[in-house]
Design a protein around this motif. Structure first.
Motif, PDB file in Angstrom:
ATOM      1  N   GLU A  33     -37.433  65.269 -20.636  1.00  9.32           N
ATOM      2  CA  GLU A  33     -37.716  63.996 -21.301  1.00  9.32           C
ATOM      3  C   GLU A  33     -36.458  63.124 -21.360  1.00  9.32           C
ATOM      4  O   GLU A  33     -36.493  61.941 -21.038  1.00  9.32           O
ATOM      5  N   ASN A  34     -35.334  63.724 -21.760  1.00  9.49           N
ATOM      6  CA  ASN A  34     -34.097  62.952 -21.894  1.00  9.49           C
ATOM      7  C   ASN A  34     -33.547  62.503 -20.546  1.00  9.49           C
ATOM      8  O   ASN A  34     -33.030  61.396 -20.429  1.00  9.49           O
ATOM      9  N   VAL A  35     -33.658  63.355 -19.547  1.00 10.06           N
ATOM     10  CA  VAL A  35     -33.160  62.982 -18.221  1.00 10.06           C
ATOM     11  C   VAL A  35     -33.961  61.800 -17.685  1.00 10.06           C
ATOM     12  O   VAL A  35     -33.396  60.818 -17.209  1.00 10.06           O
ATOM     13  N   VAL A  36     -35.277  61.877 -17.783  1.00 10.56           N
ATOM     14  CA  VAL A  36     -36.121  60.777 -17.304  1.00 10.56           C
ATOM     15  C   VAL A  36     -35.784  59.499 -18.053  1.00 10.56           C
ATOM     16  O   VAL A  36     -35.586  58.436 -17.454  1.00 10.56           O
ATOM     17  N   GLU A  37     -35.681  59.595 -19.370  1.00 11.63           N
ATOM     18  CA  GLU A  37     -35.370  58.421 -20.190  1.00 11.63           C
ATOM     19  C   GLU A  37     -34.014  57.829 -19.810  1.00 11.63           C
ATOM     20  O   GLU A  37     -33.872  56.628 -19.648  1.00 11.63           O
ATOM     21  N   ASN A  38     -32.999  58.702 -19.650  1.00 11.25           N
ATOM     22  CA  ASN A  38     -31.656  58.226 -19.323  1.00 11.25           C
ATOM     23  C   ASN A  38     -31.588  57.633 -17.923  1.00 11.25           C
ATOM     24  O   ASN A  38     -30.891  56.640 -17.699  1.00 11.25           O
ATOM     25  N   VAL A  39     -32.303  58.232 -16.984  1.00 14.06           N
ATOM     26  CA  VAL A  39     -32.293  57.698 -15.617  1.00 14.06           C
ATOM     27  C   VAL A  39     -32.905  56.301 -15.608  1.00 14.06           C
ATOM     28  O   VAL A  39     -32.341  55.372 -15.033  1.00 14.06           O
ATOM     29  N   VAL A  40     -34.036  56.146 -16.264  1.00 12.84           N
ATOM     30  CA  VAL A  40     -34.688  54.831 -16.323  1.00 12.84           C
ATOM     31  C   VAL A  40     -33.746  53.824 -16.978  1.00 12.84           C
ATOM     32  O   VAL A  40     -33.544  52.713 -16.472  1.00 12.84           O
ATOM     33  N   GLU A  41     -33.148  54.207 -18.092  1.00  8.98           N
ATOM     34  CA  GLU A  41     -32.230  53.316 -18.807  1.00  8.98           C
ATOM     35  C   GLU A  41     -31.040  52.942 -17.930  1.00  8.98           C
ATOM     36  O   GLU A  41     -30.658  51.778 -17.851  1.00  8.98           O
ATOM     37  N   ASN A  42     -30.459  53.926 -17.243  1.00  8.93           N
ATOM     38  CA  ASN A  42     -29.289  53.660 -16.409  1.00  8.93           C
ATOM     39  C   ASN A  42     -29.636  52.797 -15.203  1.00  8.93           C
ATOM     40  O   ASN A  42     -28.850  51.942 -14.804  1.00  8.93           O
ATOM     41  N   VAL A  43     -30.805  53.009 -14.625  1.00 13.21           N
ATOM     42  CA  VAL A  43     -31.215  52.189 -13.487  1.00 13.21           C
ATOM     43  C   VAL A  43     -31.354  50.739 -13.923  1.00 13.21           C
ATOM     44  O   VAL A  43     -30.875  49.826 -13.254  1.00 13.21           O
ATOM     45  N   VAL A  44     -32.001  50.526 -15.074  1.00 15.82           N
ATOM     46  CA  VAL A  44     -32.167  49.160 -15.583  1.00 15.82           C
ATOM     47  C   VAL A  44     -30.795  48.543 -15.836  1.00 15.82           C
ATOM     48  O   VAL A  44     -30.541  47.400 -15.441  1.00 15.82           O
ATOM     49  N   GLU A  45     -29.894  49.284 -16.454  1.00 16.72           N
ATOM     50  CA  GLU A  45     -28.546  48.764 -16.716  1.00 16.72           C
ATOM     51  C   GLU A  45     -27.827  48.438 -15.412  1.00 16.72           C
ATOM     52  O   GLU A  45     -27.180  47.412 -15.293  1.00 16.72           O
ATOM     53  N   ASN A  46     -27.946  49.319 -14.414  1.00 19.50           N
ATOM     54  CA  ASN A  46     -27.267  49.086 -13.138  1.00 19.50           C
ATOM     55  C   ASN A  46     -27.837  47.885 -12.412  1.00 19.50           C
ATOM     56  O   ASN A  46     -27.103  47.131 -11.782  1.00 19.50           O
ATOM     57  N   VAL A  47     -29.138  47.691 -12.494  1.00 15.50           N
ATOM     58  CA  VAL A  47     -29.739  46.518 -11.870  1.00 15.50           C
ATOM     59  C   VAL A  47     -29.171  45.255 -12.496  1.00 15.50           C
ATOM     60  O   VAL A  47     -28.805  44.320 -11.797  1.00 15.50           O
ATOM     61  N   VAL A  48     -29.076  45.251 -13.818  1.00 17.24           N
ATOM     62  CA  VAL A  48     -28.531  44.076 -14.507  1.00 17.24           C
ATOM     63  C   VAL A  48     -27.076  43.870 -14.109  1.00 17.24           C
ATOM     64  O   VAL A  48     -26.659  42.756 -13.819  1.00 17.24           O
ATOM     65  N   GLU A  49     -26.317  44.939 -14.057  1.00 16.37           N
ATOM     66  CA  GLU A  49     -24.902  44.828 -13.715  1.00 16.37           C
ATOM     67  C   GLU A  49     -24.705  44.308 -12.300  1.00 16.37           C
ATOM     68  O   GLU A  49     -23.719  43.655 -12.012  1.00 16.37           O
ATOM     69  N   ASN A  50     -25.653  44.593 -11.403  1.00 15.60           N
ATOM     70  CA  ASN A  50     -25.496  44.197 -10.016  1.00 15.60           C
ATOM     71  C   ASN A  50     -25.992  42.786  -9.721  1.00 15.60           C
ATOM     72  O   ASN A  50     -25.956  42.356  -8.589  1.00 15.60           O
ATOM     73  N   LEU A  51     -26.455  42.073 -10.723  1.00  8.78           N
ATOM     74  CA  LEU A  51     -26.852  40.692 -10.503  1.00  8.78           C
ATOM     75  C   LEU A  51     -25.605  39.847 -10.261  1.00  8.78           C
ATOM     76  O   LEU A  51     -24.559  40.086 -10.861  1.00  8.78           O
ATOM     77  N   SER A  52     -25.743  38.851  -9.386  1.00 11.89           N
ATOM     78  CA  SER A  52     -24.629  37.914  -9.217  1.00 11.89           C
ATOM     79  C   SER A  52     -24.520  37.084 -10.494  1.00 11.89           C
ATOM     80  O   SER A  52     -25.454  37.029 -11.308  1.00 11.89           O
ATOM     81  N   ASP A  53     -23.390  36.439 -10.658  1.00 12.87           N
ATOM     82  CA  ASP A  53     -23.206  35.589 -11.845  1.00 12.87           C
ATOM     83  C   ASP A  53     -24.296  34.525 -11.914  1.00 12.87           C
ATOM     84  O   ASP A  53     -24.853  34.260 -12.976  1.00 12.87           O
ATOM     85  N   ARG A  54     -24.596  33.909 -10.757  1.00 13.67           N
ATOM     86  CA  ARG A  54     -25.610  32.856 -10.735  1.00 13.67           C
ATOM     87  C   ARG A  54     -26.991  33.424 -11.065  1.00 13.67           C
ATOM     88  O   ARG A  54     -27.754  32.829 -11.823  1.00 13.67           O
ATOM     89  N   GLN A  55     -27.313  34.602 -10.537  1.00 19.57           N
ATOM     90  CA  GLN A  55     -28.607  35.224 -10.849  1.00 19.57           C
ATOM     91  C   GLN A  55     -28.711  35.526 -12.340  1.00 19.57           C
ATOM     92  O   GLN A  55     -29.766  35.318 -12.944  1.00 19.57           O
ATOM     93  N   GLN A  56     -27.636  35.981 -12.946  1.00 20.19           N
ATOM     94  CA  GLN A  56     -27.654  36.240 -14.382  1.00 20.19           C
ATOM     95  C   GLN A  56     -27.827  34.933 -15.159  1.00 20.19           C
ATOM     96  O   GLN A  56     -28.550  34.894 -16.154  1.00 20.19           O
ATOM     97  N   LEU A  57     -27.186  33.869 -14.686  1.00 18.33           N
ATOM     98  CA  LEU A  57     -27.360  32.557 -15.326  1.00 18.33           C
ATOM     99  C   LEU A  57     -28.821  32.102 -15.226  1.00 18.33           C
ATOM    100  O   LEU A  57     -29.368  31.551 -16.181  1.00 18.33           O
ATOM    101  N   ILE A  58     -29.434  32.350 -14.081  1.00 21.88           N
ATOM    102  CA  ILE A  58     -30.848  31.986 -13.905  1.00 21.88           C
ATOM    103  C   ILE A  58     -31.709  32.743 -14.904  1.00 21.88           C
ATOM    104  O   ILE A  58     -32.563  32.153 -15.580  1.00 21.88           O
ATOM    105  N   VAL A  59     -31.482  34.052 -15.022  1.00 22.40           N
ATOM    106  CA  VAL A  59     -32.247  34.855 -15.983  1.00 22.40           C
ATOM    107  C   VAL A  59     -32.036  34.319 -17.393  1.00 22.40           C
ATOM    108  O   VAL A  59     -32.995  34.163 -18.160  1.00 22.40           O
ATOM    109  N   ASP A  60     -30.787  34.000 -17.730  1.00 22.75           N
ATOM    110  CA  ASP A  60     -30.488  33.473 -19.064  1.00 22.75           C
ATOM    111  C   ASP A  60     -31.202  32.136 -19.303  1.00 22.75           C
ATOM    112  O   ASP A  60     -31.746  31.903 -20.391  1.00 22.75           O
ATOM    113  N   LEU A  61     -31.200  31.259 -18.292  1.00 23.59           N
ATOM    114  CA  LEU A  61     -31.897  29.976 -18.421  1.00 23.59           C
ATOM    115  C   LEU A  61     -33.401  30.192 -18.613  1.00 23.59           C
ATOM    116  O   LEU A  61     -34.033  29.524 -19.434  1.00 23.59           O
TER     117      LEU A  61
END
Length: 114
Positions: A33-61
């Protein structure tokens, strides 16, 4: 005396067996349960981290105004509409955003807490 010893031995053996079985079952269940939860959480975090600055600005807008058009976003970020279209397509491909409804009159949905 032997009867008492046998009873005690059987009780201890059963208790130990049950405890071990329950511990193993609970540990396996919790680890999975914890591994699945952590993997999902880490993937989501990594996706966010890998956005370009402009893509993050678009999401924020889009968080502030989910009805913005590509042209409106382009104007705010001082880039071409085509550049924004490419970024929006990439954000949609990565399932970070989703456009709901018609292109005129629809809105953007942010898929995860970005």
């Amino acid at each position: 005396e032997n009867v008492v010893e046998n009873v005690v031995e059987n009780v201890v053996e059963n208790v130990v067996e049950n405890v071990v079985e329950n511990v193993v079952e609970n540990v396996v269940e919790n680890v999975v349960e914890n591994v699945v939860e952590n993997v999902v959480e880490n993937v989501v975090e990594n996706v966010v981290e890998n956005l370009s600055d402009r893509q993050q600005l678009i999401v924020d807008l889009l968080k502030k105004n989910n009805t913005l058009s590509a042209g409106q976003i382009a104007g705010r970020l001082s880039v071409t509409e085509r550049t924004i279209q490419r970024d929006l397509n990439e954000l949609k491909r990565r399932r970070i955003i989703l456009h709901v409804g018609p292109m005129k009159g629809g809105f953007w949905k942010i898929m995860d807490d970005q």
